[in-house]
Structures are given as structure tokens and as C-alpha cells.
Design a protein around this motif. Structure first.
Motif, PDB file in Angstrom:
ATOM      1  N   GLN A   1      17.746  39.478  20.322  1.00 12.83           N
ATOM      2  CA  GLN A   1      17.339  39.006  18.992  1.00 12.83           C
ATOM      3  C   GLN A   1      17.486  37.494  18.824  1.00 12.83           C
ATOM      4  O   GLN A   1      16.797  36.886  18.011  1.00 12.83           O
ATOM      5  N   HIS A   2      18.338  36.864  19.593  1.00 15.43           N
ATOM      6  CA  HIS A   2      18.546  35.421  19.467  1.00 15.43           C
ATOM      7  C   HIS A   2      17.437  34.588  20.111  1.00 15.43           C
ATOM      8  O   HIS A   2      17.350  33.378  19.852  1.00 15.43           O
ATOM      9  N   ILE A   3      16.626  35.216  20.940  1.00 16.59           N
ATOM     10  CA  ILE A   3      15.544  34.458  21.593  1.00 16.59           C
ATOM     11  C   ILE A   3      14.165  35.046  21.304  1.00 16.59           C
ATOM     12  O   ILE A   3      13.188  34.724  21.979  1.00 16.59           O
ATOM     13  N   ARG A   4      14.068  35.895  20.289  1.00 18.36           N
ATOM     14  CA  ARG A   4      12.768  36.445  19.910  1.00 18.36           C
ATOM     15  C   ARG A   4      11.902  35.367  19.263  1.00 18.36           C
ATOM     16  O   ARG A   4      12.393  34.340  18.820  1.00 18.36           O
ATOM     17  N   SER A   5      10.612  35.626  19.236  1.00 11.01           N
ATOM     18  CA  SER A   5       9.601  34.732  18.647  1.00 11.01           C
ATOM     19  C   SER A   5       9.438  33.436  19.417  1.00 11.01           C
ATOM     20  O   SER A   5       9.018  32.428  18.870  1.00 11.01           O
ATOM     21  N   LYS A   6       9.762  33.460  20.699  1.00  7.20           N
ATOM     22  CA  LYS A   6       9.567  32.287  21.556  1.00  7.20           C
ATOM     23  C   LYS A   6       8.535  32.553  22.654  1.00  7.20           C
ATOM     24  O   LYS A   6       8.337  31.748  23.534  1.00  7.20           O
ATOM     25  N   GLY A   7       7.893  33.729  22.604  1.00  7.93           N
ATOM     26  CA  GLY A   7       6.837  34.047  23.562  1.00  7.93           C
ATOM     27  C   GLY A   7       7.306  34.808  24.790  1.00  7.93           C
ATOM     28  O   GLY A   7       6.483  35.186  25.625  1.00  7.93           O
ATOM     29  N   LEU A   8       8.604  35.047  24.931  1.00 10.68           N
ATOM     30  CA  LEU A   8       9.107  35.737  26.111  1.00 10.68           C
ATOM     31  C   LEU A   8       8.610  37.182  26.181  1.00 10.68           C
ATOM     32  O   LEU A   8       8.162  37.646  27.237  1.00 10.68           O
ATOM     33  N   GLY A   9       8.663  37.907  25.074  1.00  7.25           N
ATOM     34  CA  GLY A   9       8.181  39.291  25.056  1.00  7.25           C
ATOM     35  C   GLY A   9       6.712  39.369  25.430  1.00  7.25           C
ATOM     36  O   GLY A   9       6.299  40.252  26.181  1.00  7.25           O
ATOM     37  N   ARG A  10       5.918  38.449  24.899  1.00  6.09           N
ATOM     38  CA  ARG A  10       4.485  38.411  25.226  1.00  6.09           C
ATOM     39  C   ARG A  10       4.283  38.208  26.718  1.00  6.09           C
ATOM     40  O   ARG A  10       3.477  38.890  27.357  1.00  6.09           O
ATOM     41  N   LYS A  11       5.049  37.278  27.307  1.00  7.37           N
ATOM     42  CA  LYS A  11       4.907  37.013  28.742  1.00  7.37           C
ATOM     43  C   LYS A  11       5.312  38.222  29.584  1.00  7.37           C
ATOM     44  O   LYS A  11       4.657  38.544  30.571  1.00  7.37           O
ATOM     45  N   ILE A  12       6.388  38.891  29.192  1.00  2.54           N
ATOM     46  CA  ILE A  12       6.818  40.086  29.921  1.00  2.54           C
ATOM     47  C   ILE A  12       5.757  41.175  29.818  1.00  2.54           C
ATOM     48  O   ILE A  12       5.392  41.807  30.815  1.00  2.54           O
ATOM     49  N   GLU A  13       5.248  41.396  28.616  1.00  7.22           N
ATOM     50  CA  GLU A  13       4.231  42.431  28.420  1.00  7.22           C
ATOM     51  C   GLU A  13       2.972  42.104  29.209  1.00  7.22           C
ATOM     52  O   GLU A  13       2.382  42.982  29.838  1.00  7.22           O
ATOM     53  N   GLU A  14       2.550  40.856  29.213  1.00 11.03           N
ATOM     54  CA  GLU A  14       1.360  40.462  29.971  1.00 11.03           C
ATOM     55  C   GLU A  14       1.567  40.655  31.471  1.00 11.03           C
ATOM     56  O   GLU A  14       0.665  41.104  32.181  1.00 11.03           O
ATOM     57  N   TYR A  15       2.756  40.326  31.967  1.00  8.06           N
ATOM     58  CA  TYR A  15       3.074  40.529  33.382  1.00  8.06           C
ATOM     59  C   TYR A  15       2.972  42.019  33.733  1.00  8.06           C
ATOM     60  O   TYR A  15       2.366  42.389  34.737  1.00  8.06           O
ATOM     61  N   CYS A  16       3.541  42.862  32.888  1.00  8.57           N
ATOM     62  CA  CYS A  16       3.502  44.306  33.132  1.00  8.57           C
ATOM     63  C   CYS A  16       2.094  44.863  33.003  1.00  8.57           C
ATOM     64  O   CYS A  16       1.720  45.787  33.734  1.00  8.57           O
ATOM     65  N   THR A  17       1.296  44.317  32.100  1.00  9.20           N
ATOM     66  CA  THR A  17      -0.104  44.719  32.001  1.00  9.20           C
ATOM     67  C   THR A  17      -0.823  44.422  33.310  1.00  9.20           C
ATOM     68  O   THR A  17      -1.581  45.257  33.822  1.00  9.20           O
ATOM     69  N   ASN A  18      -0.579  43.256  33.878  1.00 11.53           N
ATOM     70  CA  ASN A  18      -1.201  42.911  35.155  1.00 11.53           C
ATOM     71  C   ASN A  18      -0.749  43.839  36.270  1.00 11.53           C
ATOM     72  O   ASN A  18      -1.556  44.215  37.136  1.00 11.53           O
TER      73      ASN A  18
END
Length: 84
Positions: free
Chosen positions: A25-42
Motif C-alpha cells: 500500500q505504501h508504493i501503490r499508484s506509482k505504476g508498479l502494478g500496471r508493469k507487473i500485470e503487463e509483464y504477466c500478460t506478455n
């Protein structure tokens, strides 16, 4: 994130399932979740999956918004059988 790749035996199109996905929760909204999800999508695309599914409890409204932004759509039919 924990992700499983599930081959289909009777249907066309293997799929991936996200079984766990959390960002501190301390590092949310910095794009990390999006990058992880995109990596897993690939990864899912590389493994010839035609979809990704994730089960997300109804109380997790912030997570719902995240998944919607990432291109997921809601599929409301889900059943659970408690064993304990």
C-alpha cells in the motif's frame, strides 16, 4: 503476483489465472502494478493463452478499478464451496 497457466482439454484456448496479486500500500499508484500485470500478460501471450482470469472479491473496489483500467471485463458468475 502468482499466475497459473491452464491448458484446456475440451475447449479451444488455454488461459492464465491470477491467483494472487498485491502491491504494498505504501508504493501503490506509482505504476508498479500496471508493469507487473503487463509483464504477466506478455507471458500469457507467449504461452498461447487467449485470456486471463482473476477472481476478485466484491469488497476490493480499488482492485476492480485497476483491473478495468488494464482491460479486464467483469464476468459475474462465480461459485464457491466452503470445505471447512
Amino acid at each position: 503476483m502468482s499466475m497459473h497457466f491452464i491448458p484446456q482439454l475440451a475447449l479451444k484456448g488455454d488461459f492464465a489465472r491470477i491467483s494472487y496479486f498485491a502491491v504494498d500500500q505504501h508504493i501503490r499508484s506509482k505504476g508498479l502494478g500496471r508493469k507487473i500485470e503487463e509483464y504477466c500478460t506478455n507471458l500469457a501471450i507467449e504461452k498461447n493463452c487467449d485470456r486471463i482470469e482473476v477472481h476478485c472479491h466484491s469488497r476490493r473496489t480499488d482492485a476492480h478499478r485497476f483491473y478495468m483500467r488494464q482491460g479486464y471485463s467483469e464476468s459475474p458468475k462465480y461459485f464457491i464451496k466452503m470445505l471447512a
